[in-house]
Write a protein that holds these residues in place. Structure first.
Motif, short mmCIF file in Angstrom:
data_model
loop_
_atom_site.label_atom_id
_atom_site.label_comp_id
_atom_site.label_asym_id
_atom_site.label_seq_id
_atom_site.Cartn_x
_atom_site.Cartn_y
_atom_site.Cartn_z
N GLY A 111 0.85 -1.18 0.00
CA GLY A 111 0.00 0.00 0.00
C GLY A 111 0.88 1.23 0.00
O GLY A 111 2.09 1.16 -0.23
N HIS A 112 0.31 2.36 0.30
CA HIS A 112 1.07 3.61 0.34
C HIS A 112 2.04 3.57 1.51
O HIS A 112 1.66 3.24 2.64
CB HIS A 112 0.13 4.81 0.47
N LEU A 113 3.30 3.89 1.26
CA LEU A 113 4.34 3.77 2.29
C LEU A 113 4.69 5.10 2.95
O LEU A 113 5.73 5.23 3.57
CB LEU A 113 5.60 3.15 1.68
N GLY A 114 3.82 6.10 2.81
CA GLY A 114 4.08 7.39 3.44
C GLY A 114 5.29 8.07 2.85
O GLY A 114 5.47 8.10 1.63
N GLN A 126 4.24 -1.64 -8.21
CA GLN A 126 4.49 -0.24 -7.87
C GLN A 126 3.97 0.68 -8.99
O GLN A 126 4.66 1.58 -9.47
CB GLN A 126 5.97 0.00 -7.58
N GLN A 127 2.73 0.42 -9.38
CA GLN A 127 2.07 1.23 -10.39
C GLN A 127 1.50 2.48 -9.74
O GLN A 127 1.19 2.48 -8.56
CB GLN A 127 0.99 0.40 -11.08
N ARG A 128 1.36 3.53 -10.52
CA ARG A 128 0.93 4.83 -9.97
C ARG A 128 -0.44 5.22 -10.50
O ARG A 128 -0.63 5.31 -11.72
CB ARG A 128 1.95 5.90 -10.34
N PRO A 129 -1.39 5.50 -9.61
CA PRO A 129 -2.69 6.00 -10.06
C PRO A 129 -2.53 7.28 -10.90
O PRO A 129 -3.21 7.45 -11.91
CB PRO A 129 -3.45 6.28 -8.77
N SER A 130 -1.61 8.14 -10.51
CA SER A 130 -1.44 9.42 -11.22
C SER A 130 -0.85 9.24 -12.62
O SER A 130 -0.89 10.16 -13.42
CB SER A 130 -0.54 10.36 -10.41
N GLY A 132 -1.98 6.78 -14.60
CA GLY A 132 -3.00 6.11 -15.39
C GLY A 132 -3.08 4.61 -15.27
O GLY A 132 -3.76 3.96 -16.06
N TRP A 133 -2.43 4.03 -14.27
CA TRP A 133 -2.46 2.58 -14.11
C TRP A 133 -3.79 2.09 -13.54
O TRP A 133 -4.11 0.92 -13.63
CB TRP A 133 -1.32 2.11 -13.22
N GLY A 134 -4.56 2.96 -12.91
CA GLY A 134 -5.83 2.57 -12.30
C GLY A 134 -5.96 3.23 -10.94
O GLY A 134 -5.09 3.99 -10.51
N THR A 135 -7.05 2.91 -10.27
CA THR A 135 -7.27 3.44 -8.94
C THR A 135 -6.40 2.67 -7.94
O THR A 135 -5.87 1.60 -8.26
CB THR A 135 -8.75 3.29 -8.52
N VAL A 136 -6.29 3.18 -6.73
CA VAL A 136 -5.54 2.48 -5.68
C VAL A 136 -6.13 1.09 -5.48
O VAL A 136 -5.40 0.10 -5.37
CB VAL A 136 -5.55 3.28 -4.36
N GLU A 137 -7.45 0.99 -5.43
CA GLU A 137 -8.10 -0.31 -5.23
C GLU A 137 -7.74 -1.27 -6.37
O GLU A 137 -7.52 -2.46 -6.14
CB GLU A 137 -9.62 -0.16 -5.15
N SER A 145 -3.57 -5.65 -11.37
CA SER A 145 -2.26 -5.05 -11.61
C SER A 145 -1.43 -5.89 -12.58
O SER A 145 -0.71 -5.35 -13.42
CB SER A 145 -1.50 -4.83 -10.30
N THR A 146 -1.56 -7.22 -12.49
CA THR A 146 -0.85 -8.09 -13.43
C THR A 146 -1.39 -7.90 -14.84
O THR A 146 -0.62 -7.78 -15.80
CB THR A 146 -0.96 -9.56 -13.01
N MET A 147 -2.72 -7.87 -14.96
CA MET A 147 -3.32 -7.67 -16.29
C MET A 147 -2.90 -6.32 -16.88
O MET A 147 -2.64 -6.22 -18.08
CB MET A 147 -4.84 -7.78 -16.21
N ALA A 148 -2.81 -5.29 -16.04
CA ALA A 148 -2.37 -3.97 -16.52
C ALA A 148 -0.92 -4.04 -16.99
O ALA A 148 -0.58 -3.50 -18.05
CB ALA A 148 -2.54 -2.93 -15.41
N PHE A 149 -0.06 -4.72 -16.23
CA PHE A 149 1.33 -4.88 -16.65
C PHE A 149 1.41 -5.64 -17.97
O PHE A 149 2.12 -5.24 -18.89
CB PHE A 149 2.15 -5.59 -15.57
#
Length: 197
Positions: A111-114, A126-130, A132-137, A145-149
């Motif tokens: 998750g987010h590591l601060g 380690q995909q980024r919502p900002s 365009g990889w998707g929402t945090v969920e 995340s695998t399908m997106a990769f």
């Protein structure tokens, strides 16, 4: 499988388990654990193994790293393999994906590591919502995340003929493009072990 071959496989499996117990950490479990592990090895011996020539077709580059995996990390590797199969891609794609996740998160669904976070990077890859990889969920869901990769990998012309680190870097655009290569052998071992399980 004929009786003589089955006895050979079980005998070898028993030696492998016994050797592993002697060389590895103390096993504080019951005898049933040993029997189950031997049976699991015997069952895997009946299934066809993944084709090793497809897993590392170009050989590994540089020194290889390896980490011990916990149950959650192994489950995440299996989830990557399942998503790869679902996407219609082959064992080599799973090796690239697992090696990428080993580099990015050590196969942990982060998750987010601060303050220690790399911008807003999260999940196995380690995909980024900002970016365009998707929402945090979505990006913290191993299948998504695998399908997106893999969708990104499919868009890389000739990825099958590239060294692993080049294919992974083309998708990930990392500040450390050559770090993916060190995980190729462990990723291939995980695919060989779990592709047909």
């Amino acid at each position: 499988m004929n009786t003589m071959m089955r006895k050979s496989v079980l005998g070898i499996a028993g030696l492998a388990v016994a050797g592993g117990l002697a060389a590895g950490p103390l096993n504080h479990g019951t005898t049933d654990t040993v029997d189950t592990r031997a049976a699991a090895v015997a069952v895997r011996a009946d299934k066809p193994a993944a084709d090793k020539s497809k897993l590392i077709p170009h050989g590994v580059q540089g020194e290889q790293s390896r980490i011990d995996l916990g149950d959650e990390q192994t489950d995440n590797a299996k989830a990557i393999i399942a998503a790869t199969k679902k996407s219609g891609m082959d064992e080599r794609a799973a090796v690239v994906a697992i090696a990428t996740s080993l580099q990015e998160s050590k196969l942990e669904n982060l998750g987010h590591l601060g303050d220690r976070n790399d911008h807003d990077s999260q999940g196995l890859f380690q995909q980024r919502p900002s970016s365009g990889w998707g929402t945090v969920e979505q990006i913290t869901d191993p299948e998504y995340s695998t399908m997106a990769f893999l969708k990104g990998l499919k868009q890389v012309d000739g990825w099958q003929d590239m060294p692993l680190t080049e294919a992974a870097q083309t998708v990930q655009v990392s500040a450390y493009p050559f770090h993916y290569a060190q995980w190729e052998r462990q990723a291939a071992d995980l695919v060989a072990e779990h592709w047909n399980s």
